[in-house]
Design a protein around this motif. Structure first.
Motif, PDB file in Angstrom:
ATOM      1  N   ALA A 103       8.760 -17.620   2.123  1.00 21.10           N
ATOM      2  CA  ALA A 103       8.605 -17.542   3.579  1.00 21.10           C
ATOM      3  C   ALA A 103       7.130 -17.417   3.974  1.00 21.10           C
ATOM      4  O   ALA A 103       6.831 -17.082   5.113  1.00 21.10           O
ATOM      5  N   HIS A 104       6.235 -17.726   3.037  1.00 21.33           N
ATOM      6  CA  HIS A 104       4.784 -17.658   3.254  1.00 21.33           C
ATOM      7  C   HIS A 104       4.352 -16.259   3.679  1.00 21.33           C
ATOM      8  O   HIS A 104       3.479 -16.076   4.546  1.00 21.33           O
ATOM      9  N   ALA A 105       4.960 -15.241   3.040  1.00 22.77           N
ATOM     10  CA  ALA A 105       4.621 -13.861   3.367  1.00 22.77           C
ATOM     11  C   ALA A 105       3.235 -13.491   2.857  1.00 22.77           C
ATOM     12  O   ALA A 105       2.733 -14.047   1.884  1.00 22.77           O
ATOM     13  N   ARG A 106       2.632 -12.564   3.545  1.00 25.41           N
ATOM     14  CA  ARG A 106       1.447 -11.837   3.092  1.00 25.41           C
ATOM     15  C   ARG A 106       1.542 -10.455   3.721  1.00 25.41           C
ATOM     16  O   ARG A 106       2.021 -10.315   4.847  1.00 25.41           O
ATOM     17  N   PHE A 107       1.103  -9.420   3.015  1.00 25.19           N
ATOM     18  CA  PHE A 107       1.300  -8.061   3.506  1.00 25.19           C
ATOM     19  C   PHE A 107       0.350  -7.114   2.775  1.00 25.19           C
ATOM     20  O   PHE A 107      -0.082  -7.393   1.649  1.00 25.19           O
ATOM     21  N   PRO A 108       0.019  -5.975   3.390  1.00 24.29           N
ATOM     22  CA  PRO A 108      -0.800  -4.988   2.687  1.00 24.29           C
ATOM     23  C   PRO A 108       0.052  -4.178   1.722  1.00 24.29           C
ATOM     24  O   PRO A 108       1.259  -3.992   1.934  1.00 24.29           O
ATOM     25  N   LEU A 109      -0.557  -3.696   0.675  1.00 23.12           N
ATOM     26  CA  LEU A 109       0.107  -2.766  -0.233  1.00 23.12           C
ATOM     27  C   LEU A 109      -0.006  -1.353   0.317  1.00 23.12           C
ATOM     28  O   LEU A 109      -0.957  -1.014   1.030  1.00 23.12           O
ATOM     29  N   VAL A 110       0.959  -0.517  -0.016  1.00 23.29           N
ATOM     30  CA  VAL A 110       0.886   0.898   0.326  1.00 23.29           C
ATOM     31  C   VAL A 110       0.009   1.589  -0.714  1.00 23.29           C
ATOM     32  O   VAL A 110       0.153   1.341  -1.917  1.00 23.29           O
ATOM     33  N   LEU A 111      -0.901   2.430  -0.266  1.00 21.54           N
ATOM     34  CA  LEU A 111      -1.750   3.201  -1.165  1.00 21.54           C
ATOM     35  C   LEU A 111      -1.216   4.621  -1.259  1.00 21.54           C
ATOM     36  O   LEU A 111      -1.049   5.305  -0.241  1.00 21.54           O
ATOM     37  N   LEU A 112      -0.934   5.043  -2.466  1.00 22.65           N
ATOM     38  CA  LEU A 112      -0.461   6.392  -2.732  1.00 22.65           C
ATOM     39  C   LEU A 112      -1.525   7.180  -3.480  1.00 22.65           C
ATOM     40  O   LEU A 112      -2.294   6.618  -4.261  1.00 22.65           O
ATOM     41  N   GLY A 113      -1.544   8.462  -3.229  1.00 22.51           N
ATOM     42  CA  GLY A 113      -2.295   9.378  -4.075  1.00 22.51           C
ATOM     43  C   GLY A 113      -1.343   9.987  -5.081  1.00 22.51           C
ATOM     44  O   GLY A 113      -0.289  10.531  -4.707  1.00 22.51           O
ATOM     45  N   LEU A 114      -1.658   9.885  -6.361  1.00 17.26           N
ATOM     46  CA  LEU A 114      -0.826  10.407  -7.441  1.00 17.26           C
ATOM     47  C   LEU A 114      -1.557  11.592  -8.077  1.00 17.26           C
ATOM     48  O   LEU A 114      -2.701  11.453  -8.516  1.00 17.26           O
ATOM     49  N   ARG A 115      -0.911  12.741  -8.077  1.00 18.08           N
ATOM     50  CA  ARG A 115      -1.568  13.935  -8.597  1.00 18.08           C
ATOM     51  C   ARG A 115      -2.011  13.709 -10.045  1.00 18.08           C
ATOM     52  O   ARG A 115      -1.244  13.165 -10.855  1.00 18.08           O
TER      53      ARG A 115
END
Length: 505
Positions: free
Chosen positions: A170-182
């Motif tokens: 579907a020609h998607a593009r999107f940002p990734l979610v950024l997590l902080g990992l302890r």
């Protein structure tokens, strides 16, 4: 006049009117399902072109077309009856129950889900803006997908709104979610430094990008980690990423970086997690493959390393893979091999002015590195259509091959030489060359691609090659029967396919 639904030529699906979407979705979804049925279960009826006997119920099935069969009909006392997709799924299920003696309620639902996913994709493509980058366009061209799988576009049966924003088709593009990992929960191996450049975590945390679809799928399991501070949300990446044909692997053009994630969704034969056992062997497998490609024009896109959370090892794993620019020859443009077989606007296969010479150049780039890795290093590269790229010069001529995905690589003697060779022949010849050769012959009338394949293979002094050139059959993976019988997704069972190297196609 009787109407025959045909899969449109490259680019045609994007321009489909809304009233045509249902018919087009039926045609796109029926083609790979019919391919499976004809290859694995049905038998051609001598002297009757396009007519096959279904041994489960001894019924007759008639189809039109070649490598993408269309217009299925079953013979009844009243004559030939045209099957819509729902009826085709019912027919396949009945035949497989009789043929195997087993019932399966899951796979028919996946077949229907795949068809509905195609309809959603076609609707989205009609109003989406395709990428300008020809490489990304090739990665996002696979509306049909795997041409020999019964449900190549199934997306786990979830609501369309849950997966469509992340669909490459579907020609998607999107940002990734950024997590902080302890920090005390981080597990990683190899070079993951590229992840640290994506953002700035607070003290005591490491950066962990996540696929937003995977976070939605695992929200309940991860809720305790967010509640007690092992995970925190840090926003999203500054620039969008582009999902590739593999769906869970994305490309970040600004950073020239591929990232591969887990997705708790069955796509074709497997639930697409980054499994612990594969990650633990990744560095050894990737290092062996990198050595096999050292000093040759072809390139291996290295899987540098992975980072994850100890409490969600597979669910949150992210794999870091080399980008393209450091490997490409100057001035060359890469294209996904699966895109060549499917077709897309601007495909170098379609634009070849001398298709026979183009094909010889393609084979010179694609075949030697795979055979060389096997012969000299005992490395079985999974050179199927979605793991193989071809780079072309400014005139569209193939000048370089690139391969990826250490997860699918097999090493001798971990597998036997015979099993490794069978896997190589299936991936490179049956899954890959047969499909691109078929597209070439279909789009350039009068070209017989198989003499050139024979010549290219004959240049390699391997006892297995000599046997391949005279073998009556090739191994074809039985994806329909594998899924129907509930075999493990990593299983590979084959049935004999007539060898086109003997007949010239």
């Amino acid at each position: 006049m009787e109407r025959v639904d045909l899969i449109p030529p490259p680019g045609g699906a994007d321009a489909a009117a809304p009233d045509d979407v249902g018919d087009l979705a039926d045609a796109y979804a029926a083609a790979p399902l019919l391919n499976c049925l004809l290859r694995e279960v049905a038998r051609p009826l001598p002297g009757r072109e396009g007519v096959h006997r279904l041994p489960g119920g001894d019924r007759l099935l008639r189809v039109r077309g070649g490598r993408r069969p269309t217009a299925p009909e079953v013979y009844t006392p009243r004559g030939w009856h045209r099957l819509d997709h729902t009826e085709l799924v019912k027919l396949v299920a009945e035949e497989l129950r009789r043929h195997t003696g087993l019932a399966n309620h899951e796979l028919p639902a996946e077949m229907s889900d795949s068809r509905d996913a195609v309809a959603a994709i076609l609707t989205a493509r009609a109003r989406a803006t395709p990428p300008e980058d020809p490489y990304l366009l090739s990665e996002q061209s696979l509306v049909t997908g795997h041409p020999h799988h019964p449900a190549p576009k199934a997306r786990g049966g979830g609501p369309v709104a849950g997966w469509l924003p992340y669909a490459p088709e579907a020609h998607a593009r999107f940002p990734l979610v950024l997590l902080g990992l302890r920090e005390d929960t981080v597990v990683e191996e190899g070079d993951t430094s590229a992840l640290d450049a994506l953002g700035e975590p607070p003290p005591g945390y490491r950066l962990l990008p996540a696929h937003p679809w995977q976070l939605d799928l695992t929200a309940r399991d991860l809720a305790p980690a967010f509640a007690d501070g092992r995970l925190i949300r840090l926003g999203t990446t500054a620039s969008p990423v582009w999902p590739t044909a593999a769906i869970r692997t994305v490309y970040a053009p600004e950073r020239d970086l591929f990232l591969k994630f887990s997705l708790d969704v069955r796509i074709t034969n497997d639930v697409r997690r980054l499994w612990r056992h594969d990650l633990l062997r990744l560095r050894r497998t990737d290092a062996a493959t990198s050595r096999a490609f050292a000093g040759v024009t072809a390139a291996w896109l290295t899987d540098r390393g992975y980072r994850t959370a100890g409490f969600a090892f597979e669910e949150l794993a992210v794999l870091v893979r080399d980008g393209l620019r450091g490997h490409l020859l100057p001035g060359a443009t890469p294209f996904l091999a699966a895109g060549l077989a499917e077709g897309f606007t601007g495909s170098p296969l379609d634009g070849a002015t001398d298709p026979a010479r183009w094909w010889e150049a393609y084979l010179r780039q694609m075949v030697p590195p795979v055979l060389g890795a096997f012969a000299r290093h005992g490395v079985v590269v999974e050179a199927h259509l979605q793991n193989s790229l071809v780079a072309c010069d400014a005139d569209g001529a193939p000048v370089q091959a690139l391969f990826r995905d250490a997860e699918g690589v097999k090493l001798l003697p971990e597998v036997s030489r015979a099993a490794g060779w069978e896997r190589l022949v299936y991936c490179l010849v049956v899954n890959h060359l047969v499909e691109v050769a078929g597209a070439l012959a279909e789009r350039h009338a009068g070209v017989d691609p198989w003499p050139a394949v024979r010549r290219e293979l004959a240049r390699h002094d391997l006892p297995e090659v000599a046997a391949l050139l005279t073998a009556p059959t090739l191994p074809a993976k039985t994806n329909l029967l594998l899924r129907w019988t509930g075999a493990d997704g990593a299983d590979a069972r084959y049935r004999p396919l007539p060898n086109p190297l003997l007949t010239g196609g």
